[in-house]
Design a protein around this motif. Sequence first.
Motif, mmCIF file in Angstrom:
data_model
loop_
_atom_site.group_PDB
_atom_site.id
_atom_site.type_symbol
_atom_site.label_atom_id
_atom_site.label_comp_id
_atom_site.label_asym_id
_atom_site.label_seq_id
_atom_site.Cartn_x
_atom_site.Cartn_y
_atom_site.Cartn_z
ATOM 1 N N UNK A 95 -10.155 -2.320 -14.739
ATOM 2 C CA UNK A 95 -10.476 -1.852 -13.394
ATOM 3 C C UNK A 95 -9.166 -1.697 -12.630
ATOM 4 N N UNK A 96 -8.917 -0.506 -12.104
ATOM 5 C CA UNK A 96 -7.670 -0.205 -11.404
ATOM 6 C C UNK A 96 -7.974 0.180 -9.964
ATOM 7 N N UNK A 97 -7.349 -0.549 -9.046
ATOM 8 C CA UNK A 97 -7.483 -0.264 -7.610
ATOM 9 C C UNK A 97 -6.180 0.341 -7.130
ATOM 10 N N UNK A 98 -6.226 1.595 -6.708
ATOM 11 C CA UNK A 98 -5.042 2.297 -6.217
ATOM 12 C C UNK A 98 -5.055 2.279 -4.691
ATOM 13 N N UNK A 99 -4.052 1.628 -4.097
ATOM 14 C CA UNK A 99 -3.920 1.551 -2.639
ATOM 15 C C UNK A 99 -2.690 2.348 -2.216
ATOM 16 N N UNK A 100 -2.804 3.174 -1.178
ATOM 17 C CA UNK A 100 -1.641 3.968 -0.743
ATOM 18 C C UNK A 100 -0.549 3.075 -0.178
ATOM 19 N N UNK A 101 0.689 3.391 -0.528
ATOM 20 C CA UNK A 101 1.844 2.674 0.008
ATOM 21 C C UNK A 101 2.317 3.363 1.283
ATOM 22 N N UNK A 102 2.624 2.561 2.263
ATOM 23 C CA UNK A 102 3.113 3.093 3.525
ATOM 24 C C UNK A 102 4.531 2.605 3.758
ATOM 25 N N UNK A 103 5.277 3.415 4.512
ATOM 26 C CA UNK A 103 6.650 3.018 4.817
ATOM 27 C C UNK A 103 6.627 1.919 5.878
ATOM 28 N N UNK A 104 7.441 0.927 5.660
ATOM 29 C CA UNK A 104 7.538 -0.180 6.598
ATOM 30 C C UNK A 104 8.228 0.288 7.857
ATOM 31 N N UNK A 105 7.526 0.166 8.989
ATOM 32 C CA UNK A 105 8.101 0.596 10.256
ATOM 33 C C UNK A 105 9.001 -0.497 10.811
ATOM 34 N N UNK A 106 10.213 -0.142 11.234
ATOM 35 C CA UNK A 106 11.106 -1.178 11.770
ATOM 36 C C UNK A 106 10.558 -1.755 13.066
ATOM 37 N N UNK A 107 10.736 -3.048 13.210
ATOM 38 C CA UNK A 107 10.275 -3.718 14.433
ATOM 39 C C UNK A 107 11.226 -3.410 15.567
ATOM 40 N N UNK B 214 3.831 -0.398 -9.210
ATOM 41 C CA UNK B 214 3.942 0.797 -8.376
ATOM 42 C C UNK B 214 3.790 2.033 -9.247
ATOM 43 N N UNK B 215 2.976 2.986 -8.776
ATOM 44 C CA UNK B 215 2.770 4.233 -9.506
ATOM 45 C C UNK B 215 2.796 5.380 -8.501
ATOM 46 N N UNK B 216 3.934 6.081 -8.458
ATOM 47 C CA UNK B 216 4.083 7.139 -7.467
ATOM 48 C C UNK B 216 4.074 6.555 -6.067
ATOM 49 N N UNK B 217 3.233 7.089 -5.212
ATOM 50 C CA UNK B 217 3.118 6.595 -3.845
ATOM 51 C C UNK B 217 1.992 5.604 -3.665
ATOM 52 N N UNK B 218 1.551 4.957 -4.756
ATOM 53 C CA UNK B 218 0.432 4.018 -4.691
ATOM 54 C C UNK B 218 0.810 2.691 -5.328
ATOM 55 N N UNK B 219 0.150 1.650 -4.858
ATOM 56 C CA UNK B 219 0.220 0.344 -5.508
ATOM 57 C C UNK B 219 -1.013 0.211 -6.388
ATOM 58 N N UNK B 220 -0.817 -0.073 -7.669
ATOM 59 C CA UNK B 220 -1.908 -0.137 -8.642
ATOM 60 C C UNK B 220 -2.183 -1.602 -8.975
ATOM 61 N N UNK B 221 -3.349 -2.093 -8.532
ATOM 62 C CA UNK B 221 -3.794 -3.455 -8.818
ATOM 63 C C UNK B 221 -4.836 -3.360 -9.930
#
Length: 517
Positions: free
Chosen positions: A498-510, A421-428
Amino acid sequence: MQNNLNPPAPRWHSPWPWLTWLVGWALMLALDRHLDLANLAMLLMLTSVVASLWLPGGISAAASAAGVMVFNWAFVPPRFTFTVELHQHTLLLLAMLVANWIISGLMIRQRQLADAARQVAEREARLRSWGDTLRDAADPAAHASALHAALAEATQAPVAVSVLRGLGAQPEDDSTLHVGNANDEQRAGLALCIRDGRAMGSGTGRYDELPDGYLPLRGRGVTLGAALVCDMATLRHGPELRPHLQALCDQMGSALHRSLITAQAQRSREQAQLQATRNALLAAISHDYRTPLATIMGAASALHDQADKLDADQRRRLAGGIVEEAERLSRLTDNTLQLARLDAPSVQLRCDWESAEEIVGAVLRRARRRPDGARVKAWVEPDMPLLWCDPMLVSQLLDNLLDNALKYSPNGSPVELQVRRQGGEALLSVCDHGPGIAPAWRERVFEVFQRGDETRRSPSVEARREGAGVGLAVCRAIARAHGGELRLQARAHGGSCFECALPLRELQPTPPEEGPP
């Protein structure tokens, strides 16, 4: 542009000319005993000249004549009569009347010239403002209401505008844009004006008996609309105003034509680029399919025809070659299909909340089945939040990155797969210890059919068969489809990351399920 349909009040309704006459007569009466008749006459002429600044020509001339008659009655001996004793007084009165008329006429002429200059300046400002509006407009047709307002402001009369929405469109099409009120006869006139591409109505030489005026919206060799000016024949400055109105309409027509031609050219370029990409993709695939297919066919033929002559190790090598080449064909096919899918407009992803550990575990199991898969080392940050992603696409992205890293790094060197995790992103990230990529190629390697700079390949890297050059292009397309980005980072001690940065989202409660009542 404001639309003001209320005509300005006549000048003689202004209080200033009558106030000027009142002040002038008050001064003459107050100075009667102190000035001679000639000086009083000069004061009368000054009053007449100042009042003519506001009065129209006929009223100004009548006011001057009335002023001379009242001056004769009040100041010329014998007073309080219209009789004149001396001939020089008669000459004075006549000279005053003629001079008043001449000076008033000159003042009125100058005022008319000033009014004409102001109208020209207003029209030029209107044309300039209208041109600026259309120049910055992405869709000029959306400004049809602005053209309607500009024409109404210029004519102070009811107007209507019809705009075609495309080249080759007809006035009767449902897509035609209409602004303003027009009856059936006027709509028929607008349609005829669009088809003919020429002005119609009073003073145009075509259908002069019509009270209304019809002006085409002309582009280069095409008419894309028309404007209606009601009761054109009754407008005060109709003949002088028509070229200005036509210029406004032509600006709109040129902007519409330019916009439609630009959109058509853009579509043509996109189609040509798409066709070129398809042709190049088919050529690359047809070329790269031959080698694995030939290997599969050769190994399968040997197993089929000479199975009894081959020992177990030979049969195992042939079967392994078939499996390896079949997997290569599968990856090439998947990459090609995904590239075509992700390049399509408004692509829909099958996203869900996924565990990074599960995605990495599945990718690692597939990589370990390769002969050199033991070199892959994976690490996932503890307590990594769930990813909102399409798991099949993210797995394909990591498979492609690992395939490149294993292919272009020395045998025995490790390949690291990390998720953090890097800030608000997931770094693969997938990092290797290969020769790296030259700075000039760090963006080009993400383009379709680019395989990097072969001059930087390490001699220790075993010669391997090339792919079609679509793997990294697919990886970047997958990252961007998720709202992320794929970047290439050079390593300090050699190799690429090679770094893929994907935005992290808040998990919405069911939402809780409603139980039985």
